[in-house]
Design a protein around this motif. Structure first.
Motif, PDB file in Angstrom:
ATOM      1  N   ASN A 146       0.815  -1.013  -0.053  1.00  0.00           N
ATOM      2  CA  ASN A 146       0.047  -0.015  -0.014  1.00  0.00           C
ATOM      3  C   ASN A 146       0.965   1.329  -0.159  1.00  0.00           C
ATOM      4  OD1 ASN A 146      -1.874   1.951   0.288  1.00  0.00           O
ATOM      5  ND2 ASN A 146      -2.569   1.406   2.177  1.00  0.00           N
ATOM      6  N   LEU A 147       1.031   1.999  -1.075  1.00  0.00           N
ATOM      7  CA  LEU A 147       1.814   3.029  -1.281  1.00  0.00           C
ATOM      8  C   LEU A 147       0.943   4.333  -1.721  1.00  0.00           C
ATOM      9  CD1 LEU A 147       4.567   1.273  -3.494  1.00  0.00           C
ATOM     10  CD2 LEU A 147       5.055   2.323  -1.147  1.00  0.00           C
ATOM     11  N   SER A 148      -0.224   4.212  -1.293  1.00  0.00           N
ATOM     12  CA  SER A 148      -1.255   5.390  -1.497  1.00  0.00           C
ATOM     13  C   SER A 148      -0.814   6.808  -0.750  1.00  0.00           C
ATOM     14  CB  SER A 148      -2.643   4.901  -1.001  1.00  0.00           C
ATOM     15  OG  SER A 148      -2.622   4.681   0.357  1.00  0.00           O
ATOM     16  N   ASP A 149      -0.820   7.770  -1.363  1.00  0.00           N
ATOM     17  CA  ASP A 149      -0.433   8.998  -1.061  1.00  0.00           C
ATOM     18  C   ASP A 149       0.937   9.155  -0.370  1.00  0.00           C
ATOM     19  OD1 ASP A 149      -2.854  10.741  -1.086  1.00  0.00           O
ATOM     20  OD2 ASP A 149      -3.720   9.157   0.252  1.00  0.00           O
ATOM     21  N   THR A 150       1.885   8.098  -0.990  1.00  0.00           N
ATOM     22  CA  THR A 150       3.212   8.135  -0.359  1.00  0.00           C
ATOM     23  C   THR A 150       3.974   8.891  -1.245  1.00  0.00           C
ATOM     24  OG1 THR A 150       3.021   5.680   0.221  1.00  0.00           O
ATOM     25  CG2 THR A 150       5.189   6.515  -0.148  1.00  0.00           C
ATOM     26  N   PHE A 151       4.967   9.862  -0.588  1.00  0.00           N
ATOM     27  CA  PHE A 151       5.962  10.895  -1.280  1.00  0.00           C
ATOM     28  C   PHE A 151       7.128   9.973  -1.956  1.00  0.00           C
ATOM     29  CE2 PHE A 151       8.539  14.543  -1.170  1.00  0.00           C
ATOM     30  CZ  PHE A 151       8.023  15.457  -2.219  1.00  0.00           C
ATOM     31  N   MET A 152       7.387  10.053  -3.104  1.00  0.00           N
ATOM     32  CA  MET A 152       8.525   9.286  -3.733  1.00  0.00           C
ATOM     33  C   MET A 152       9.136  10.068  -4.707  1.00  0.00           C
ATOM     34  SD  MET A 152       6.349   5.522  -3.939  1.00  0.00           S
ATOM     35  CE  MET A 152       7.521   4.598  -3.950  1.00  0.00           C
ATOM     36  N   HIS A 153       9.348  11.377  -4.515  1.00  0.00           N
ATOM     37  CA  HIS A 153      10.049  12.163  -5.309  1.00  0.00           C
ATOM     38  C   HIS A 153      11.605  11.644  -5.656  1.00  0.00           C
ATOM     39  CE1 HIS A 153      11.928  16.336  -6.137  1.00  0.00           C
ATOM     40  NE2 HIS A 153      11.532  15.848  -7.199  1.00  0.00           N
ATOM     41  N   LYS A 154      11.896  11.422  -6.805  1.00  0.00           N
ATOM     42  CA  LYS A 154      13.099  11.262  -7.324  1.00  0.00           C
ATOM     43  C   LYS A 154      13.816   9.610  -6.481  1.00  0.00           C
ATOM     44  CE  LYS A 154      15.213  15.545  -8.187  1.00  0.00           C
ATOM     45  NZ  LYS A 154      16.287  16.662  -7.960  1.00  0.00           N
ATOM     46  N   VAL A 155      12.674   8.739  -6.198  1.00  0.00           N
ATOM     47  CA  VAL A 155      12.954   7.653  -5.827  1.00  0.00           C
ATOM     48  C   VAL A 155      13.613   6.592  -6.866  1.00  0.00           C
ATOM     49  CG1 VAL A 155      10.716   6.596  -6.268  1.00  0.00           C
ATOM     50  CG2 VAL A 155      12.091   5.729  -4.068  1.00  0.00           C
ATOM     51  N   ASN A 156      14.358   5.674  -6.104  1.00  0.00           N
ATOM     52  CA  ASN A 156      14.895   4.751  -7.348  1.00  0.00           C
ATOM     53  C   ASN A 156      14.288   3.410  -7.350  1.00  0.00           C
ATOM     54  OD1 ASN A 156      16.267   2.937  -8.972  1.00  0.00           O
ATOM     55  ND2 ASN A 156      18.571   3.351  -8.023  1.00  0.00           N
ATOM     56  N   LEU A 157      13.231   3.307  -8.391  1.00  0.00           N
ATOM     57  CA  LEU A 157      12.703   1.888  -8.300  1.00  0.00           C
ATOM     58  C   LEU A 157      12.949   1.072  -9.493  1.00  0.00           C
ATOM     59  CD1 LEU A 157       9.244   3.459  -7.146  1.00  0.00           C
ATOM     60  CD2 LEU A 157      10.236   1.559  -5.983  1.00  0.00           C
ATOM     61  N   ARG A 158      14.067   1.318  -9.990  1.00  0.00           N
ATOM     62  CA  ARG A 158      14.645   0.326 -11.142  1.00  0.00           C
ATOM     63  C   ARG A 158      14.457  -0.995 -10.887  1.00  0.00           C
ATOM     64  NH1 ARG A 158      19.977   1.266 -14.991  1.00  0.00           N
ATOM     65  NH2 ARG A 158      19.250  -0.100 -16.521  1.00  0.00           N
ATOM     66  N   GLY A 159      13.852  -1.864 -11.702  1.00  0.00           N
ATOM     67  CA  GLY A 159      13.538  -3.214 -11.658  1.00  0.00           C
ATOM     68  C   GLY A 159      12.919  -3.626 -10.441  1.00  0.00           C
ATOM     69  N   ALA A 160      12.359  -2.755  -9.852  1.00  0.00           N
ATOM     70  CA  ALA A 160      11.444  -3.179  -8.396  1.00  0.00           C
ATOM     71  C   ALA A 160      10.027  -3.839  -8.953  1.00  0.00           C
ATOM     72  CB  ALA A 160      10.908  -1.985  -7.780  1.00  0.00           C
ATOM     73  N   ASP A 161       9.634  -4.608  -8.024  1.00  0.00           N
ATOM     74  CA  ASP A 161       8.351  -5.235  -8.339  1.00  0.00           C
ATOM     75  C   ASP A 161       7.412  -4.732  -7.573  1.00  0.00           C
ATOM     76  OD1 ASP A 161       6.230  -6.924  -8.550  1.00  0.00           O
ATOM     77  OD2 ASP A 161       7.305  -8.922  -7.730  1.00  0.00           O
ATOM     78  N   LEU A 162       6.534  -3.994  -8.488  1.00  0.00           N
ATOM     79  CA  LEU A 162       5.442  -3.311  -7.847  1.00  0.00           C
ATOM     80  C   LEU A 162       4.084  -3.848  -8.429  1.00  0.00           C
ATOM     81  CD1 LEU A 162       7.108   0.192  -8.625  1.00  0.00           C
ATOM     82  CD2 LEU A 162       6.249  -0.320  -6.318  1.00  0.00           C
ATOM     83  N   SER A 163       4.135  -4.988  -8.601  1.00  0.00           N
ATOM     84  CA  SER A 163       2.856  -5.687  -9.221  1.00  0.00           C
ATOM     85  C   SER A 163       1.689  -5.706  -8.075  1.00  0.00           C
ATOM     86  CB  SER A 163       3.081  -7.273  -9.649  1.00  0.00           C
ATOM     87  OG  SER A 163       3.767  -7.784  -8.522  1.00  0.00           O
ATOM     88  N   GLU A 164       0.471  -5.435  -8.662  1.00  0.00           N
ATOM     89  CA  GLU A 164      -0.753  -5.333  -7.710  1.00  0.00           C
ATOM     90  C   GLU A 164      -0.352  -4.212  -6.525  1.00  0.00           C
ATOM     91  OE1 GLU A 164      -1.730  -9.099  -6.348  1.00  0.00           O
ATOM     92  OE2 GLU A 164      -2.062  -9.689  -8.397  1.00  0.00           O
TER      93      GLU A 164
END
Length: 234
Positions: A146-164
């Motif tokens: 659950n990443l709702s309303d999460t502040f992720m400015h300039k976050v590195n999510l390369r290759g991350a699994d964000l499925s569902e």
């Protein structure tokens, strides 16, 4: 007027407002000024909305960084009773030195010291409203999180699994999301302006309500990304 006072005024808050009040004001104003709520043919209002969102994002970014910085502070401060990652002598009620290693495995708490979270397992974790800006979450497992309303400015999510994962109204400005797995993720209301989504897999991701696009993708790089309908963006 000082810069700090100007940031509070942009968010329509009184100086000294709490972090919770800053978060709520930000969400309210983004809802009001989101370009998707303004007729596309009204160029004047569209430009005004863009300018407003830029100022709103800057104000929340600055105020959150100031307030978070004053929680796990490095000076002699009453908040220093919280666990830190230094080996600093302190009262005997903190007898377990390894404890700072635990937060990434349980519930992540924002900390200027926890910047490298690459490869960590946050599957199904509740990270709603957290400040993950600037963190390295490359190849992390965030499936179903659950990443709702999460502040992720300039976050590195390369290759991350964000499925569902639930990214409802998440702020992903300038995020690095190359080759990220976003299959069946909820992206409604998310701001991906300037994000790098090259090679990302968005198969089945929720980005529309009917014919209306509800994700902000201004300046995003989608080259080679697999779109929700299975097509490859050229």
């Amino acid at each position: 007027m000082s810069e700090l006072e100007r940031y509070y005024r942009v968010l329509e808050l009184e100086p000294g407002a709490t972090l919770e009040e800053v978060n709520q004001a930000y969400k309210d104003l983004v809802f009001v000024w989101h370009p998707d709520r303004i007729p596309q043919d009204n160029l004047r209002l569209q430009q005004k909305a863009q300018d407003k969102l830029k100022a709103i994002n800057e104000a929340r970014d600055k105020l959150r960084s100031i307030k978070v910085k004053h929680q796990p502070t490095t000076y002699s401060h009453p908040h220093q009773h919280q666990p830190t990652t230094y080996s600093t002598p302190h009262p005997s009620h903190q007898p377990h030195p390894p404890q700072p290693k635990k937060p990434p495995q349980t519930g992540y708490e924002p900390s200027s010291k926890n910047t490298d979270l690459s490869g960590k397992d946050f599957s199904r974790a509740n990270l709603s409203n957290k400040d993950l800006s600037g963190r390295n979450l490359s190849f992390a497992n965030l499936s179903g999180a659950n990443l709702s309303d999460t502040f992720m400015h300039k976050v590195n999510l390369r290759g991350a699994d964000l499925s569902e994962a639930n990214l409802f109204r998440a702020n992903l400005l300038l995020a690095d999301m190359r080759e990220a797995n976003l299959r069946s993720a909820n992206l409604i209301g998310a701001d991906l302006s300037g994000a790098d989504l090259r090679g990302a897999d968005l198969t089945g991701a929720r980005i529309r309500s009917g014919d209306r696009l509800l994700v902000k993708l201004i300046g995003a790089n989608l080259a080679g990304a697999i779109m929700p309908d299975g097509s490859i963006h050229q």
